[in-house]
Design an enzyme around this catalytic site. Sequence first.
Site, PDB file in Angstrom:
ATOM      1  N   LYS A 174      -5.404  11.485  -4.781  1.00  0.00           N
ATOM      2  CA  LYS A 174      -4.268  12.226  -5.347  1.00  0.00           C
ATOM      3  C   LYS A 174      -4.686  13.617  -5.814  1.00  0.00           C
ATOM      4  CE  LYS A 174      -1.056   8.568  -6.458  1.00  0.00           C
ATOM      5  NZ  LYS A 174      -0.160   7.983  -7.446  1.00  0.00           N
ATOM      6  N   LYS A 211      -0.881   5.542   3.376  1.00  0.00           N
ATOM      7  CA  LYS A 211       0.177   4.621   2.951  1.00  0.00           C
ATOM      8  C   LYS A 211       1.512   5.378   2.816  1.00  0.00           C
ATOM      9  CE  LYS A 211      -0.073   4.748  -2.068  1.00  0.00           C
ATOM     10  NZ  LYS A 211       0.254   3.990  -3.241  1.00  0.00           N
ATOM     11  N   LYS A 253       5.746   7.969  -2.243  1.00  0.00           N
ATOM     12  CA  LYS A 253       6.839   8.811  -2.770  1.00  0.00           C
ATOM     13  C   LYS A 253       6.490  10.283  -2.645  1.00  0.00           C
ATOM     14  CE  LYS A 253       7.570   5.613  -6.507  1.00  0.00           C
ATOM     15  NZ  LYS A 253       6.167   5.483  -6.983  1.00  0.00           N
TER      16      LYS A 253
HETATM   17  N1  AQP Z   1       2.933   1.957   1.015  1.00  0.00           N
HETATM   18  C1  AQP Z   1       2.877   0.919   0.216  1.00  0.00           C
HETATM   19  N2  AQP Z   1       2.738  -0.323   0.735  1.00  0.00           N
HETATM   20  C2  AQP Z   1       2.687  -1.392  -0.090  1.00  0.00           C
HETATM   21  N3  AQP Z   1       2.774  -1.331  -1.418  1.00  0.00           N
HETATM   22  C3  AQP Z   1       2.931  -0.123  -1.980  1.00  0.00           C
HETATM   23  N4  AQP Z   1       3.050   0.290  -3.254  1.00  0.00           N
HETATM   24  C4  AQP Z   1       3.194   1.639  -3.280  1.00  0.00           C
HETATM   25  N5  AQP Z   1       3.149   2.128  -2.032  1.00  0.00           N
HETATM   26  C5  AQP Z   1       2.983   1.068  -1.199  1.00  0.00           C
HETATM   27  C6  AQP Z   1       3.050  -0.608  -4.392  1.00  0.00           C
HETATM   28  O1  AQP Z   1       4.173  -0.283  -5.191  1.00  0.00           O
HETATM   29  C7  AQP Z   1       3.827  -0.517  -6.563  1.00  0.00           C
HETATM   30  C8  AQP Z   1       4.245   0.643  -7.391  1.00  0.00           C
HETATM   31  O2  AQP Z   1       3.549   1.794  -7.023  1.00  0.00           O
HETATM   32  P1  AQP Z   1       3.678   3.080  -7.943  1.00  0.00           P
HETATM   33  O3  AQP Z   1       4.932   3.762  -7.681  1.00  0.00           O
HETATM   34  O4  AQP Z   1       3.498   2.740  -9.356  1.00  0.00           O
HETATM   35  O5  AQP Z   1       2.439   3.919  -7.556  1.00  0.00           O
HETATM   36  P2  AQP Z   1       1.858   4.296  -6.177  1.00  0.00           P
HETATM   37  O6  AQP Z   1       1.110   3.144  -5.619  1.00  0.00           O
HETATM   38  O7  AQP Z   1       1.075   5.524  -6.414  1.00  0.00           O
HETATM   39  O8  AQP Z   1       3.164   4.531  -5.312  1.00  0.00           O
HETATM   40  P3  AQP Z   1       3.575   5.700  -4.371  1.00  0.00           P
HETATM   41  O9  AQP Z   1       4.870   5.377  -3.798  1.00  0.00           O
HETATM   42  O10 AQP Z   1       2.465   6.007  -3.434  1.00  0.00           O
HETATM   43  O11 AQP Z   1       3.825   6.891  -5.354  1.00  0.00           O
HETATM   44  P4  AQP Z   1       3.168   8.304  -5.444  1.00  0.00           P
HETATM   45  O12 AQP Z   1       3.385   8.977  -4.138  1.00  0.00           O
HETATM   46  O13 AQP Z   1       3.924   8.934  -6.571  1.00  0.00           O
HETATM   47  O14 AQP Z   1       1.740   8.072  -5.757  1.00  0.00           O
HETATM   48  C9  AQP Z   1       2.335  -0.820  -6.623  1.00  0.00           C
HETATM   49  O15 AQP Z   1       2.171  -2.221  -6.776  1.00  0.00           O
HETATM   50  C10 AQP Z   1       1.844  -0.374  -5.286  1.00  0.00           C
HETATM   51  O16 AQP Z   1       0.748  -1.155  -4.864  1.00  0.00           O
END
Ligand code: AQP
Length: 335
Positions: A116, A198, A201
Amino acid sequence: MKRIIFSGVQPSGNLHLGNLLGAINPWVNLVNTSSNENDFIFCIVDLHAHTVPQDPKLLREKILETSAIYLAAGIDPKKAHVFIQSENHDHSYLAWLFDCVTPYGWMTRMTQFKDKSAKQAEGTTVGLFNYPILMAADILLYDTTHVPVGEDQKQHVELARDIAEKFNHTYGDTFVLPEPQIGKENARIKSLQNPAKKMSKSENDPLGTVNLLDTPDEIVKKIKRAVTDSGTQVETGYDPEGGISNLLDIYAASTGKTKTEAVGELTWLQYGAFKEKVAEAVVAKLKPIQDRYREIRNDEGYLMSILDDGRDFSIGKSGKKIEQVKEKMGIGRVG
Ligand code: AQP
């Protein structure tokens, strides 16, 4: 043994298929198949959202959107507590105390920070570096035994466990050691435009992510434009890290089938026909969630009362833990 299950999603943007298929769906299954003695706590972790820049007005909207999506996706508020992290100040309080317990070297090993911060470059904040400690506080405040997360969050749950162990060793038994719970059904969904990454968001390319509130047309368009492997039809020897494998995962998780079943059903389809099937499955999966989401958003009183109850429950529970911690660490006044 009674289990306490805690998890959350950051309202840092539009929730997407990865959040649903990798996290919220498995939570719903856990709640629905669990015995009544277990406690489920699902948090909207808005303090975490500020680890990357946020538009304050939009963030407030995304907090309610995320809460309503939890419920629309099937979290039953009679069986689970849903609350907003920032409404319980114990989370940030305990995070500071954990800052003072956690060795710096442990933090430098967090791989998600490396990914990140590379995206943020000079905008990288101390909060982004520190956020696994806030996550440890989220988890440990509630005597959590299990944390259902995607594979990408496993390292952070292990850090929470290490912090609990170190605290217990230093100050005496205080925290339960939590386990990451990564079920086989927790699909890991990749970007439609770059299957090496992955679905996320914060993905820059809007075609890479299927958002849970996308219209059917948007979903069809994004899946049609998804990258594939180099061939023209789905083959049994598909690249396990490639675009076809990702679409097979999405199809399997959206239909509740195994990947082997998906492969059996879809092998030899031309890519165009295959993508139509995947898009159809995703639209069918999201339609009832979107319908229920709109009902919930049209009844703001219902949503507010669930979030109020969740907040009161969480404050009641974490307050007791904070009192124990203060006593053990010798902070504040006696009584
Ligand atoms: N691509 C993914 N596949 C499976 N699981 C996922 N999770 C996130 N992306 C995937 C799971 O969603 C939960 C919440 O995630 P989060 O929003 O708290 O943080 P993150 O993992 O950082 O999610 P994002 O969407 O990738 O957000 P950004 O872009 O803001 O960092 C977790 O259980 C995660 O495993």
